[in-house]
Each structure stands twice: as C-alpha cells, then as structure tokens.
Design an enzyme around this catalytic site. Structure first.
Site, PDB file in Angstrom:
ATOM      1  N   GLY A 189     -19.069  23.812  16.062  1.00 27.01           N
ATOM      2  CA  GLY A 189     -20.163  22.923  15.760  1.00 27.01           C
ATOM      3  C   GLY A 189     -21.405  23.193  16.580  1.00 27.01           C
ATOM      4  N   ASP A 216     -12.992  16.537  25.860  1.00 27.14           N
ATOM      5  CA  ASP A 216     -12.716  17.115  24.540  1.00 27.14           C
ATOM      6  C   ASP A 216     -11.412  17.907  24.558  1.00 27.14           C
ATOM      7  OD1 ASP A 216     -13.185  17.566  21.873  1.00 27.14           O
ATOM      8  OD2 ASP A 216     -14.503  19.273  22.182  1.00 27.14           O
TER       9      ASP A 216
END
Length: 504
Positions: A25, A152
C-alpha cells in the site's frame, strides 16, 4: 525521475534495480544489486515509495520513520535496514535480502497439506517474539527506552527463510511512543484491522502490549487455521475485537490442542492489556515452557518444512534472479565503449604524435603490404598530411634525378676529359641536397599546405609528370628546403613515445 520511470536497470544511489518482487500500500520492493570494487556484489532489497504517496507528507513521514527507527534494531530475527536515500524525488530504503517467503504465503500453502505443525508454528512465533522484543527494547543515546511499537504485526510482515529463521519486517507504521504523540488521531487507524488490539481500535495510547496481542492472533491462526476475530466485514471484525467476550478457545476447533499452549495463547489475547504478557520476551518464555522438549521445534525443522512447500518456487525465484543479473551484466557490457582513435583523442595526447599512435593501432592488425591498404590505413587529417609529405618528397627526388641526367648529358657532349673538369662542379652538392630533401621534409609547416582529400597514387604520378615538363626555374627552390645538418632533429621529434595501454 518519478516512480513510473523506475524500472530494471535504473540505479538509485549505490543500488542497481534488477526486478520488482512485491508491491504494498505504501511502496514497491525490488531485488537490487550493490556493487563494489574488485568484483564485489551483494543482493539487497530496495523499497521505493509509491508515486501516489510521494506528495503526501504524512505517508512520507511514515516512510522516513521506518528507516530511522528500524535501522537502529540489531537482531537476527529483525530485518536489517542498510541504507536510506533519495534520488530525483524518489525515496528508497535498502534492506537485507531475505531468501524466504512471507508467513501468510506459508499458511496458505500449508492449509492444502493439513496445516502448519504445532512445533513449527510455535518455533516461528518464538523467533518473531525475539526480534520484536529487540525492537521494543530500543533506547536512545542516553540509554532511555524509546518505546518503539510496531503496530502492524501480521503474517504479511513476518518472513521465514529457507534456513528456518523468522524475521519481523516493515516498521512503516511503527511509533516511538516515548517521543510524544503516542495516541492515534481520532478517526485514523494504522495497521491491519484484523490484527489490532482493542485499545488500538479505540484510539487509546498504545504500548508494546498491543504487539503482544497481534502476535497472539498470529499464533492462533497458525495453530488452528482460523482467525479468532475476523468477520464478514471490517466493522464486524472491529466489534469482535473490542467486545468484552473472551476469544473462543482453540480446543473448540482442535480437540487435541495442547492445554499448556492454549493457556499461553489465551493470556496473550486478553482484551484487558493489564492481563496480558507485559512483553514479547515474556510470551517467548511462556511458549518455551508450554511444550515439552520433545515437542519443541528447531530451526532445521522449520527450514525443512518451508523448503518442502516451496522448493520449486525457490528454484524458479533463483533462476529469475540469475536471469536478471545476467541481463544487467549484458546491459553494462553493451554500454561500454572501447578506445577510439579519433581526431579529438589523437590531438589531445601529450607528447605523442598522431601518426605514431595511428601506426601503433594499425600494428595490432595483421600486416598489410599493399600500397593501397597503407593509404587506406592513413585516412583522415593525419593521412592527408602523410600524402602531402610523400608528394613533396617525390618531387624532390624527381628533381634530383633530372639534374643528374642533365649533367650526364652535358658531360657526354663536352670534348674535354674528366681530368680537365673543374673539381668544384656544383652537380655533386645539388645531388646531395636533393637526395637528402625527403628526410628533412617533417620540418616543413604541414598546416601551410592546402587541405585536400586523400587521392589515389595516380595523383602523385600526374604531379611527377608535370614536374618533369616544368622548366628548371620551377625546380630551383626545392634544394634549400632544409639543410642536411638539421634533418636529425625532426627525426628524433617524431620518434614514437606511445606506451602500451593495458586496456588493449
């Protein structure tokens, strides 16, 4: 240079891009080559920020944070950051090359073969906990904890090598909570939704225990093949994470799930952070005690399991990388040019005459005895000078022969004998002067001669014929072109001083 213009063969700083290997991303990851002296080269991974984010200050800051924070982590179970650079507006991050696969791909491949063995799963999670703890314990220059939180942790961000070593990667949304701004801004979530801790979802200040919760989710998915919170939508997933109900015990899905391992897992997934393990190191130690020595996995066992699933893929990846390296080498060889003996390079040589350099270049080829071939070898400006020099010398020789023939005819016509001939006859000096004229020719100003294209040998023969028909007054000035005593100096000046170039 924009991200769209980047491709194999481009060089960013010290790194030559070989081929793209992944896209996320925020960035794209390339296989790249770091080259040094004496043939040294090293394969690395280079991450470049995607163009759509290049003008977003927030994402650029996240990218830079990853470099500044992760580069300080030194542990075998955390990917090493090698370098950070920017070239023509493109930010890039160089990391160590990992010969392995992401954990999410491993889980997907293993599902078709009955899942990941418990011993292999726990060993990989323990290794990841060791690397994560090293990041959590990062300190500043004064020895104070920075309070680094990954935020994350997920199977996508854990790589497993074919040697059986798990490594934590991608600190793109990591945060040093002790440096301020530890809370997530309202309405903003960082990280993958299905691996967030309840306090992270609620936007509360977080610490290392949020990473412990995420690591518990990874272990749950590895050992049961199911996600403890994921639902049909992100909203439903977030609700399941923040709901007060405890997670469903693994033994509901796997009846023979080891009870000690389940107890450790449920504590790691406590929704009240105060009830969880305080650090990744505590989770690691608890996992180590949960299984008997006979049930504990090893690096070798993990490596054999990974290689068994991805042996063919590894061979293809290695072949693809080898092809990329070969293409890069061919491109470099084709772009290199050898030495060219042009007018510019010849005129720029100090202390080396152009003719001597051309002569050495010609000597590298097989000998060419033909006059025509030699004339062809001396094409160009220097060849023109050589032809002019030959023409002048030829005229002098023809003039000398004409004088000899003229004097011989006079002697035969006179009735006097040789003894009555004066000893100071001028013919001998004239003959000597004319014969030595060619060796003195280099002393002439060649630039003063008219510049004309090199012509075949017939041009010299026509000029010779014209010189024989010309009156003797036209040949008179040829004798004093140069004195015999001065002919030695130009000969020494034209002695080749060229030395062998090791590039040949």
């Amino acid at each position: 240079m924009s991200q769209h213009e980047i491709g194999p063969g481009h060089v960013l700083g010290r790194y030559e891009l070989l081929m793209p290997i992944a896209a996320g991303g925020m960035a794209m990851v390339w296989a790249a080559r770091l080259k040094g002296t004496r043939g040294f080269q090293k394969i690395v991974a280079v991450k470049t920020m995607l163009p759509k984010l290049s003008e977003d200050d927030q994402f650029e800051k996240m990218f830079l944070d990853e470099a500044s924070l992760a580069s300080k982590v030194r542990h075998p179970n955390a990917v090493e950051i090698l370098d950070l650079g920017e070239q023509d507006g493109v930010l890039f991050l160089a990391m160590e090359w990992i010969d392995g696969v992401p954990l999410n791909q491993l889980m997907k491949a293993a599902k078709q073969k009955g899942g990941v063995p418990t011993t292999v799963a726990t060993r990989m999670v323990m290794q990841a906990c060791a690397g994560l703890h090293a990041a959590h314990e990062l300190t500043d220059g004064k020895g104070k904890l920075i309070g680094l939180v990954h935020r994350d942790i997920s199977p996508q961000n854990i790589l497993v090598t074919y040697d059986g070593v798990a490594k934590v990667v991608d600190f793109g949304v990591a945060k040093a909570t002790a440096l301020g701004d530890g809370a997530t801004q309202a309405g903003q979530l960082k990280g993958k939704v299905s691996y967030m801790a309840p306090e992270q979802v609620r936007g509360e200040p977080i610490d290392r225990r949020a990473d412990v919760f995420a690591m518990g989710i990874v272990l749950y998915a590895l050992t049961t093949g199911k996600h403890p919170f994921r639902k049909e939508s992100e909203g439903a997933t977030l609700f399941a994470i923040t709901a007060p109900e405890a997670v469903i015990p693994p033994r509901k899905f796997v009846p023979d799930y080891p009870q000690p391992l389940q107890d450790v897992l449920l504590k790691a997934l406590e929704k009240d952070r105060d009830q969880r393990y305080a650090s990744a190191s505590e989770l690691l130690k608890a996992l180590d005690k949960a299984l008997p020595p006979s049930a504990r996995g090893s690096d070798e066992e993990v490596g054999a399991f990974v290689l068994g699933l991805f042996e063919e893929q590894r061979k293809k990846s290695q072949a693809t990388l080898a092809d990329a390296l070969e293409r890069a080498d061919r491109h470099q060889l084709s772009s290199k040019t050898g030495p060219k003996f042009t007018e510019a390079t010849l005129s720029g040589q100090s202390g080396v005459s152009a003719l001597s350099t051309v002569g050495v270049a010609a000597s590298l080829a097989p000998p060419k005895p033909s006059i025509v071939d030699i004339d062809a070898a001396f094409a160009g400006r220097d060849g023109k000078r050589f032809v002019k020099l030959a023409i002048v010398g030829g005229l002098c020789v023809v003039g000398a022969l004409a004088v000899v023939l003229f004097m011989s005819g006079t002697k035969s016509a006179e009735p006097t004998t040789a003894a009555s001939k004066p000893a100071t006859a001028p013919s001998a000096e004239a003959v000597v002067a004319h014969v030595t004229a060619p060796s003195a020719a280099p002393a002439m100003d060649l630039d003063a001669l008219p510049v004309e294209p090199a012509t075949p040998t017939s041009s010299s023969s026509s000029e010779s014929t014209a010189s024989r028909k010309a009156p003797s007054s036209a040949r008179g000035p040829a004798a004093p072109v140069a004195a015999p005593a001065k002919s030695a100096a130009p000969a020494a000046a034209t002695k080749p001083t060229w030395k062998h170039d090791p590039g040949f």
